[in-house]
Design a protein around this motif. Structure first.
Motif, PDB file in Angstrom:
ATOM      1  N   THR A 136     -14.380   8.642  -2.117  1.00 40.95           N
ATOM      2  CA  THR A 136     -13.883   9.586  -0.367  1.00 40.95           C
ATOM      3  C   THR A 136     -14.808  10.632  -0.541  1.00 40.95           C
ATOM      4  O   THR A 136     -16.438  10.325  -1.035  1.00 40.95           O
ATOM      5  CB  THR A 136     -13.163  10.657  -1.501  1.00 40.95           C
ATOM      6  OG1 THR A 136     -13.684  11.075  -2.824  1.00 40.95           O
ATOM      7  CG2 THR A 136     -11.797   9.862  -2.876  1.00 40.95           C
ATOM      8  N   PHE A 149     -15.778  -0.305   1.266  1.00 36.31           N
ATOM      9  CA  PHE A 149     -14.591  -0.176   0.326  1.00 36.31           C
ATOM     10  C   PHE A 149     -14.980  -1.230  -0.525  1.00 36.31           C
ATOM     11  O   PHE A 149     -16.455  -2.324  -0.548  1.00 36.31           O
ATOM     12  CB  PHE A 149     -13.353  -1.191   0.594  1.00 36.31           C
ATOM     13  CG  PHE A 149     -12.327   0.333   1.630  1.00 36.31           C
ATOM     14  CD1 PHE A 149     -11.113   0.860   1.239  1.00 36.31           C
ATOM     15  CD2 PHE A 149     -12.247   0.507   3.115  1.00 36.31           C
ATOM     16  CE1 PHE A 149     -11.035   1.734   1.770  1.00 36.31           C
ATOM     17  CE2 PHE A 149     -12.509   1.527   3.412  1.00 36.31           C
ATOM     18  CZ  PHE A 149     -10.763   1.939   3.471  1.00 36.31           C
ATOM     19  N   SER A 180     -12.692   5.279   5.790  1.00 34.59           N
ATOM     20  CA  SER A 180     -12.252   3.957   6.179  1.00 34.59           C
ATOM     21  C   SER A 180     -13.463   2.980   6.017  1.00 34.59           C
ATOM     22  O   SER A 180     -13.649   2.228   6.858  1.00 34.59           O
ATOM     23  CB  SER A 180     -11.742   3.724   7.179  1.00 34.59           C
ATOM     24  OG  SER A 180     -12.331   4.382   8.785  1.00 34.59           O
ATOM     25  N   ALA A 212       0.619  -0.922  -0.067  1.00 37.96           N
ATOM     26  CA  ALA A 212      -0.245  -0.240  -0.164  1.00 37.96           C
ATOM     27  C   ALA A 212       0.616   1.718   0.327  1.00 37.96           C
ATOM     28  O   ALA A 212       1.628   1.606   0.830  1.00 37.96           O
ATOM     29  CB  ALA A 212      -0.917  -0.321   1.029  1.00 37.96           C
ATOM     30  N   SER A 252      -7.035   5.770   2.703  1.00 34.51           N
ATOM     31  CA  SER A 252      -7.763   4.628   3.458  1.00 34.51           C
ATOM     32  C   SER A 252      -8.104   5.213   4.653  1.00 34.51           C
ATOM     33  O   SER A 252      -8.861   4.321   5.642  1.00 34.51           O
ATOM     34  CB  SER A 252      -7.050   3.538   3.127  1.00 34.51           C
ATOM     35  OG  SER A 252      -6.813   3.203   2.390  1.00 34.51           O
ATOM     36  N   TYR A 268      -7.122   4.444  -5.039  1.00 37.04           N
ATOM     37  CA  TYR A 268      -6.521   2.782  -4.866  1.00 37.04           C
ATOM     38  C   TYR A 268      -6.069   3.526  -3.262  1.00 37.04           C
ATOM     39  O   TYR A 268      -5.605   3.815  -3.009  1.00 37.04           O
ATOM     40  CB  TYR A 268      -5.424   2.297  -5.349  1.00 37.04           C
ATOM     41  CG  TYR A 268      -6.327   2.261  -6.947  1.00 37.04           C
ATOM     42  CD1 TYR A 268      -6.546   1.772  -7.635  1.00 37.04           C
ATOM     43  CD2 TYR A 268      -5.397   3.417  -7.850  1.00 37.04           C
ATOM     44  CE1 TYR A 268      -6.654   1.667  -9.488  1.00 37.04           C
ATOM     45  CE2 TYR A 268      -6.100   3.672  -9.027  1.00 37.04           C
ATOM     46  CZ  TYR A 268      -6.311   2.816  -9.680  1.00 37.04           C
ATOM     47  OH  TYR A 268      -6.578   2.877 -11.180  1.00 37.04           O
ATOM     48  N   SER A 269      -6.972   1.516  -2.418  1.00 37.55           N
ATOM     49  CA  SER A 269      -5.985   1.648  -0.972  1.00 37.55           C
ATOM     50  C   SER A 269      -5.059   0.428  -1.163  1.00 37.55           C
ATOM     51  O   SER A 269      -3.817   1.486   0.134  1.00 37.55           O
ATOM     52  CB  SER A 269      -8.508   1.483  -1.115  1.00 37.55           C
ATOM     53  OG  SER A 269      -6.849   0.870   0.891  1.00 37.55           O
ATOM     54  N   CYS A 270      -5.372  -0.537  -1.131  1.00 35.53           N
ATOM     55  CA  CYS A 270      -4.308  -1.460  -1.589  1.00 35.53           C
ATOM     56  C   CYS A 270      -4.425  -2.544  -2.636  1.00 35.53           C
ATOM     57  O   CYS A 270      -5.519  -2.595  -3.468  1.00 35.53           O
ATOM     58  CB  CYS A 270      -4.010  -2.277  -0.100  1.00 35.53           C
ATOM     59  SG  CYS A 270      -5.616  -3.154   0.388  1.00 35.53           S
ATOM     60  N   GLY A 304     -11.943   2.861  -2.154  1.00 32.77           N
ATOM     61  CA  GLY A 304     -12.420   3.406  -1.461  1.00 32.77           C
ATOM     62  C   GLY A 304     -12.954   4.301  -1.514  1.00 32.77           C
ATOM     63  O   GLY A 304     -13.074   5.053  -3.725  1.00 32.77           O
ATOM     64  N   SER A 349      -1.890   6.274  -0.185  1.00 29.33           N
ATOM     65  CA  SER A 349      -2.748   5.204  -0.352  1.00 29.33           C
ATOM     66  C   SER A 349      -3.536   5.196   1.112  1.00 29.33           C
ATOM     67  O   SER A 349      -4.532   4.950   1.217  1.00 29.33           O
ATOM     68  CB  SER A 349      -2.767   4.201  -0.543  1.00 29.33           C
ATOM     69  OG  SER A 349      -2.920   4.208  -2.193  1.00 29.33           O
ATOM     70  N   LEU A 363      -5.625  -0.662   7.714  1.00 23.81           N
ATOM     71  CA  LEU A 363      -5.974   0.458   8.494  1.00 23.81           C
ATOM     72  C   LEU A 363      -5.374   0.975  10.624  1.00 23.81           C
ATOM     73  O   LEU A 363      -6.155   1.292  10.650  1.00 23.81           O
ATOM     74  CB  LEU A 363      -7.118  -0.232   8.380  1.00 23.81           C
ATOM     75  CG  LEU A 363      -7.054   0.178   6.963  1.00 23.81           C
ATOM     76  CD1 LEU A 363      -9.412  -0.336   7.272  1.00 23.81           C
ATOM     77  CD2 LEU A 363      -7.342   1.575   6.412  1.00 23.81           C
TER      78      LEU A 363
END
Length: 544
Positions: free
Chosen positions: A114, A92, A89, A77, A85, A121-123, A112, A81, A146
């Protein structure tokens, strides 16, 4: 330009525009690119360089290998990102994409949402297989990223049973919604073949779509009973729906999903769009993990800058039509997207005197006050407050600034190696591995020495022999529903799987009653039902 992901022919074009007298050819550009790569690797393998850069760049990452030392799983990640995230949170979307790397390993992409209702892109996780253990490992890494605190409340996926099982293990408190769009396309691919008449199919599919949108549990049960009664003769299609999908009805039927804070996300289209955007950066499906990671970073960094710019802009600028006194305490404090959603409810509250009974669906799913609450506030002479809006839509307390990325320190390695890498490539693999192990101790790195992954056999259908795509293409293979929708029907019998020339009923002639009547002897027509006759061609002009 190479690091920015620009293609060699475009690099050459750009150089010639700057210097029309340039004598370089495409081979010179390719040679320069190869030298750049060798300098960056500095005698290391691509896997070693990848892990070094992940460690030095502030990434959250982890890797697994098999008994032979081959890489089998890789999670990473980007620092930017991670920041996004942790800021967003709640919801997702997770889905795997394919044809991204030369090892043919599936890439789990977690996306994720916004404050602006855009995606990020989170991971990412490269997986050896798509089994529950693989997904549990990836989601555990995601949970660690997280900090085990900012846990998601809703996760949207398609009906990937292994992934669904892993979510239940790692995120037991999260609601796993299923993509409505994928469900409809699966029903199309499995059930349409049982309908010869196109109108009957459209009626069946429309009734199913209405059932999905059932607002209450009572309405759902009534809709399902009516559905069974209307299409009782289509037992195979009904059994497929009941056995495959309705056991998960709480995950996609509106009567249940509208109780969860999903911010309008009931499909995985965010992930599909993220896959498409990512492959624009990748360009080829034959890159190693080092190359793929660098291309992914380009996509993430561009995306992050867009989000940061939009956040700054909306803190000072809001469309004039949204600047009404009822929203005074929200202006420049929540996103424009949220303001627009509120404005729709405001119009309902002020223009519609007969609102339907409030089911609280809008507030429960969007985290925003509905028209009914607004009317109560307006009647009392009050306005909306920040406390009425979910923190997902807040922009006033978001601190998404510049994040310093530590660049990989290659100087120490280069001083030791010198021109070593020029000779290194000529050595046999066993000697290379011994030398790299020794060098890793010299530079004091603790990164494990891993070998390249073995090429996997991708899940699903193999590429068809017709219209073969380039081996380096990132374009996905067509889904089953796309094949069904694209299927051409026989012009004789309207069936599928054959054409007019190979139709099993090509000798059956369709004739009107007026055409058949002259062929029947006088007196016989009163004793038979002409509509039940099949007339077969016997030779060119005679019938029997």
């Amino acid at each position: 330009m190479t690091i920015a992901g620009i293609q060699p022919h475009q690099i050459l074009t750009s150089l010639r525009q700057g210097n029309p007298q340039l004598l370089a050819i495409s081979r010179d550009v390719y040679n320069c690119i190869s030298k750049i790569r060798r300098d960056i690797l500095a005698g290391r393998t691509a896997i070693q360089a990848l892990l070094d850069e992940l460690a030095d760049g502030g990434f959250h990452y982890n890797a697994k290998n098999d008994e032979e030392g081959r890489l089998t799983h890789l999670f990473f990640a980007h620092p930017k990102s991670i920041t996004l995230s942790k800021n967003y949170s709640n919801v997702f979307v997770m889905d795997c994409t394919y044809k991204t790397n030369k090892y043919k390993m599936p890439l789990l992409d977690i996306v994720g949402v916004t404050s602006f209702n855009s995606s990020f892109y989170s991971c990412f996780a490269f997986l050896q297989k798509e089994e529950r253990e693989d997904y549990v490992w990836a989601l555990t890494m995601f949970n660690d990223m997280l900090d085990n605190v900012s846990r998601p409340t809703v996760i949207v996926t398609d009906r990937e049973l292994a992934l669904m099982g892993a979510i239940k293990i790692v995120f037991p408190g999260a609601m796993n919604l299923l993509c409505v769009w994928h469900i409809e396309k699966n029903i199309l691919s499995k059930c349409k073949c049982h309908f010869q008449d196109e109108d009957d199919w459209h009626r069946f599919f429309s009734t199913w779509s209405t059932l999905i949108e059932s607002p209450t549990e009572m309405a759902y049960h009534k809709a399902w009973q009516d559905f069974n009664d209307e299409f009782e003769e289509k037992g195979i299609a009904l059994n497929y729906i009941f056995n495959t999908w309705l056991s998960f009805k709480e995950r996609f039927i509106k009567a249940w999903t509208e109780k969860y804070l999903h911010f309008g996300n009931r499909v995985t289209s965010r992930a599909e769009g993220a896959h498409s955007n990512l492959k624009i950066y990748l360009q080829l499906s034959t890159g190693d993990f080092y190359l793929v990671k660098n291309k992914i970073c380009l996509a993430i960094e561009n995306q992050f800058e867009e989000i940061k710019t939009k956040l700054s802009a909306e803190k000072i600028k809001v469309p004039s039509d949204l600047r009404i006194s009822f929203f005074d305490k929200l202006i420049n404090r929540i996103s424009v997207f949220a303001l627009k959603e509120l404005f729709k409810q405001y119009n309902l509250a002020t223009s519609n005197p007969n609102l339907t009974t409030c089911k609280s669906h809008f507030t429960a799913t969007m985290g925003l006050p509905c028209a009914h609450k607004m009317r109560c506030l307006l009647d009392e002479g009050k306005v909306l407050h920040l406390g009425d809006v979910h923190s997902q839509w807040r922009i006033d307390d978001r601190m998404i600034g510049d994040i310093g990325i530590v660049k990989n320190n290659q100087d120490k390695m280069k001083e030791i190696l010198g021109d070593f890498h020029k000779e290194y490539t000529k050595w046999p693999p066993s000697q290379q591995e011994v030398a790299l192990n020794q060098l890793s101790h010299l530079v004091g790195t603790s990164t494990p020495m891993l070998r390249e992954p073995s090429v996997q056999n991708p899940r699903g259908r193999p590429p068809t022999s017709k219209n073969k795509k380039s081996k380096s293409s990132t374009s996905r293979e067509p889904s089953e529903f796309e094949i069904v929708e694209a299927t051409r029907r026989c012009s004789t019998c309207n069936g599928v799987g054959h054409n007019r020339r190979t139709c099993p009923r090509k000798d059956v002639v369709t004739m009107s009653t007026s055409q058949i009547s002259p062929l029947i002897p006088t007196g016989v027509s009163d004793e038979i039902d002409i509509s039940d006759l099949y007339v077969y061609r016997n030779g060119a002009n005679s019938f029997w």
